[in-house]
Design a protein around this motif. Sequence first.
Motif, mmCIF file in Angstrom:
data_model
loop_
_atom_site.group_PDB
_atom_site.id
_atom_site.type_symbol
_atom_site.label_atom_id
_atom_site.label_comp_id
_atom_site.label_asym_id
_atom_site.label_seq_id
_atom_site.Cartn_x
_atom_site.Cartn_y
_atom_site.Cartn_z
ATOM 1 N N GLY A 153 10.026 8.981 1.825
ATOM 2 C CA GLY A 153 9.323 7.956 2.582
ATOM 3 C C GLY A 153 7.823 8.069 2.483
ATOM 4 N N SER A 154 7.318 9.300 2.455
ATOM 5 C CA SER A 154 5.876 9.515 2.410
ATOM 6 C C SER A 154 5.249 8.984 1.123
ATOM 7 N N LYS A 155 5.929 9.174 -0.007
ATOM 8 C CA LYS A 155 5.427 8.649 -1.280
ATOM 9 C C LYS A 155 5.384 7.127 -1.256
ATOM 10 N N LYS A 156 6.440 6.526 -0.688
ATOM 11 C CA LYS A 156 6.484 5.069 -0.571
ATOM 12 C C LYS A 156 5.344 4.574 0.313
ATOM 13 N N VAL A 157 5.144 5.254 1.435
ATOM 14 C CA VAL A 157 4.075 4.877 2.363
ATOM 15 C C VAL A 157 2.724 4.977 1.664
ATOM 16 N N ASP A 158 2.495 6.073 0.953
ATOM 17 C CA ASP A 158 1.221 6.260 0.249
ATOM 18 C C ASP A 158 0.991 5.177 -0.795
ATOM 19 N N SER A 159 2.035 4.802 -1.499
ATOM 20 C CA SER A 159 1.931 3.773 -2.529
ATOM 21 C C SER A 159 1.561 2.411 -1.922
ATOM 22 N N VAL A 160 2.236 2.052 -0.837
ATOM 23 C CA VAL A 160 1.948 0.781 -0.160
ATOM 24 C C VAL A 160 0.533 0.815 0.420
ATOM 25 N N LYS A 161 0.148 1.952 0.977
ATOM 26 C CA LYS A 161 -1.188 2.102 1.562
ATOM 27 C C LYS A 161 -2.267 1.922 0.489
ATOM 28 N N GLU A 162 -2.073 2.531 -0.681
ATOM 29 C CA GLU A 162 -3.036 2.385 -1.779
ATOM 30 C C GLU A 162 -3.158 0.927 -2.209
ATOM 31 N N GLU A 163 -2.016 0.244 -2.293
ATOM 32 C CA GLU A 163 -2.007 -1.164 -2.677
ATOM 33 C C GLU A 163 -2.801 -2.012 -1.663
ATOM 34 N N LEU A 164 -2.588 -1.735 -0.379
ATOM 35 C CA LEU A 164 -3.293 -2.473 0.670
ATOM 36 C C LEU A 164 -4.792 -2.173 0.661
ATOM 37 N N ILE A 165 -5.150 -0.929 0.433
ATOM 38 C CA ILE A 165 -6.567 -0.553 0.389
ATOM 39 C C ILE A 165 -7.256 -1.273 -0.765
ATOM 40 N N GLU A 166 -6.608 -1.309 -1.910
ATOM 41 C CA GLU A 166 -7.173 -1.998 -3.077
ATOM 42 C C GLU A 166 -7.332 -3.497 -2.811
ATOM 43 N N LEU A 167 -6.310 -4.115 -2.230
ATOM 44 C CA LEU A 167 -6.358 -5.541 -1.894
ATOM 45 C C LEU A 167 -7.503 -5.829 -0.931
ATOM 46 N N ASN A 168 -7.660 -4.976 0.073
ATOM 47 C CA ASN A 168 -8.681 -5.218 1.083
ATOM 48 C C ASN A 168 -10.091 -4.893 0.603
ATOM 49 N N GLU A 169 -10.229 -3.989 -0.339
ATOM 50 C CA GLU A 169 -11.549 -3.777 -0.954
ATOM 51 C C GLU A 169 -11.992 -5.061 -1.648
ATOM 52 N N LYS A 170 -11.055 -5.729 -2.318
ATOM 53 C CA LYS A 170 -11.367 -7.000 -2.987
ATOM 54 C C LYS A 170 -11.703 -8.074 -1.955
ATOM 55 N N TRP A 204 7.667 2.601 5.313
ATOM 56 C CA TRP A 204 7.045 2.140 4.068
ATOM 57 C C TRP A 204 6.939 0.611 3.985
ATOM 58 N N LEU A 205 7.517 -0.116 4.947
ATOM 59 C CA LEU A 205 7.405 -1.576 4.911
ATOM 60 C C LEU A 205 5.936 -1.971 4.963
#
Length: 118
Positions: A2-19, A103-104
């Motif tokens: 679960g932690s890897k999934k959470v980290d992956s989703v978090k990275e995706e959201l951080i990248e989206l929000n930086e844009k 991870w949702l």
Amino acid sequence: MGSKKVDSVKEELIELNEKLHKKLLVNENFYKQLMQKGFAYHQCLLVSLFPDSSNTYCGKLIRQDGSVFEFDIDLDSAEYSSWEDVTGSFRELYERNKVGKPWLKDVVAYDLFYELKH
């Protein structure tokens, strides 16, 4: 796992929000409509964004005050754009899934929003 999934989703959201915060998503009309509706886009967290056609985008955004909105933005005509406050149902989904499905995207986004606020 679960932690890897959470980290992956978090990275995706951080990248989206930086844009989002650097105004690199969509075009100026998108940001203009956000500001007209009272969204301080640089303090918001974009949960999702999907093209609906060549000039419309739909998605979900956590406003600077923690309220959650689903939107359908028409870049050509603001009068055709729609905004729905879904804070209640979003929080219910969060509470139901924060332990079992951390991870949702909505769960990770809600946690990230409050993590970045403090």
